[in-house]
Motif scaffolding. Sequence first.
Motif, mmCIF file in Angstrom:
data_model
loop_
_atom_site.group_PDB
_atom_site.id
_atom_site.type_symbol
_atom_site.label_atom_id
_atom_site.label_comp_id
_atom_site.label_asym_id
_atom_site.label_seq_id
_atom_site.Cartn_x
_atom_site.Cartn_y
_atom_site.Cartn_z
ATOM 1 N N PHE A 153 0.833 -1.207 0.000
ATOM 2 C CA PHE A 153 0.000 0.000 0.000
ATOM 3 C C PHE A 153 0.867 1.257 0.000
ATOM 4 C CE2 PHE A 153 -1.755 3.363 2.711
ATOM 5 C CZ PHE A 153 -2.893 3.703 2.001
ATOM 6 N N TRP A 154 1.835 1.330 0.914
ATOM 7 C CA TRP A 154 2.685 2.522 0.989
ATOM 8 C C TRP A 154 3.576 2.648 -0.245
ATOM 9 C CZ3 TRP A 154 0.992 6.047 3.914
ATOM 10 C CH2 TRP A 154 0.363 5.759 5.123
ATOM 11 N N SER A 155 3.982 1.518 -0.775
ATOM 12 C CA SER A 155 4.787 1.562 -2.008
ATOM 13 C C SER A 155 3.977 2.161 -3.164
ATOM 14 C CB SER A 155 5.241 0.148 -2.372
ATOM 15 O OG SER A 155 5.914 0.155 -3.610
ATOM 16 N N ASN A 156 2.691 1.805 -3.218
ATOM 17 C CA ASN A 156 1.833 2.360 -4.278
ATOM 18 C C ASN A 156 1.500 3.827 -4.039
ATOM 19 O OD1 ASN A 156 0.851 0.270 -6.389
ATOM 20 N ND2 ASN A 156 0.824 -0.871 -4.481
ATOM 21 N N ILE A 157 1.399 4.229 -2.770
ATOM 22 C CA ILE A 157 1.226 5.653 -2.459
ATOM 23 C C ILE A 157 2.407 6.446 -3.034
ATOM 24 C CG2 ILE A 157 1.359 7.335 -0.588
ATOM 25 C CD1 ILE A 157 -1.376 6.320 -0.659
ATOM 26 N N GLN A 158 3.594 5.882 -2.879
ATOM 27 C CA GLN A 158 4.809 6.549 -3.373
ATOM 28 C C GLN A 158 4.816 6.608 -4.903
ATOM 29 O OE1 GLN A 158 7.374 7.976 -1.910
ATOM 30 N NE2 GLN A 158 8.812 8.135 -3.621
ATOM 31 N N SER A 159 4.539 5.461 -5.554
ATOM 32 C CA SER A 159 4.668 5.408 -7.017
ATOM 33 C C SER A 159 3.500 6.081 -7.734
ATOM 34 C CB SER A 159 4.784 3.951 -7.479
ATOM 35 O OG SER A 159 3.642 3.210 -7.088
ATOM 36 N N ALA A 160 2.270 5.870 -7.222
ATOM 37 C CA ALA A 160 1.099 6.406 -7.922
ATOM 38 C C ALA A 160 0.766 7.830 -7.505
ATOM 39 C CB ALA A 160 -0.120 5.507 -7.680
ATOM 40 N N GLY A 161 1.181 8.212 -6.286
ATOM 41 C CA GLY A 161 0.823 9.535 -5.792
ATOM 42 C C GLY A 161 1.970 10.527 -5.813
ATOM 43 N N VAL A 162 2.955 10.270 -4.994
ATOM 44 C CA VAL A 162 4.047 11.240 -4.828
ATOM 45 C C VAL A 162 4.817 11.452 -6.133
ATOM 46 C CG1 VAL A 162 6.170 11.740 -3.576
ATOM 47 C CG2 VAL A 162 4.267 10.640 -2.394
#
Length: 368
Positions: free
Chosen positions: A151-160
Amino acid sequence: MITLDKNTIYIDGDWTLSNLKAIQIAADKFKAQSLNLKSITIDGSKLKNLDTIGCQELYIALEAIPKSTSVDFTNFEKKQIDLFQFIKTKIDDAGIQKTAPSNHCSLIGRVGLITVSALDEMQKFIEFIGEISVIAMKRAFTPWNIRWGAFWSNIQSAGVMALPIIGLLNFLIGAVIAYQAGNLLRMFGASIYIVDFSAVAVLRVLGPLLTAIIIAGRTGAAYAAQIGTMVVNEEVDALETIGINKYDQLVLPKMYALAISLPLLTLFADMMAILGSMVLAYFYLDISFGEYLSTIPNTITWRSLVVGLVQAPVFAIVITLVGCYQGFQVSGGADSVGQQTTKAVVQSIFLVIVIVALFSILMRNVGL
């Protein structure tokens, strides 16, 4: 390729796969001729190369010779005539299809096939949504089982990591809107209304829509390609073999992460688009930053902001589901990955635009 002169058939050129189209054209012309002869000599003195496909096509072409005609092969190399006889024997023994099946289909038939294919695709997608919904309901009561690392990895790649492209494109879009509308407003001495125009257009429609389209092209494509590559490499099968649910591992973390990231990205996009409009208004319409900022509170209401932001989680779920679904549909090799990725982007953008239209009608009817 193949010509008839009196009672001799001359075979020349390259009878190979790379020359298949020319061979078939020549063979069709040859078969159209009358071959009612008692004996025929087939001359291979001008034949350069012959492979298995060439042998098959030669065999099919010579089928036009009546069975009662005596046939004699001459001036062929031994390896050529051996290969031809070998292929001829295999075709006779195995009953290999000698001509391609007809693919003729009427217009109504084609429409029917496309409709059935579309309905089948829709049914599979609805089943996929159902399976994801069941797992999502379970995880709502057992959140500790969610793959928080993914989840946090996707927050980084898809969001930040999407912030730079989202910011730049929306800044430019805001500037373009202000330039196009400002040119018209200035003719009527109403340049200050560019603030109203830009703010309402960006917050209600353009900000969420453009952000979702960018994410569909960037993140949705990445989801499809990632899962598709895992399918090709049999990593998805490996997950299920060791007892890990593929949807739990690969879909839910992406969906949760994008559902949180996209509203924040939309808010960021709104600010950057208004900034672009403000900069353009300063240089082109002589509206100072202070005047622009002081006008915004009089034009923007909480309704405009809410109307735009409530669409973002819906876009996120749709983009994730379409991207992941198309990824799981990959079969074969890398070519299929590219095809399904393209489908994911096209379908995501189409659905996003449909949802925007539905939201516009819905919000207008409820007075927002």
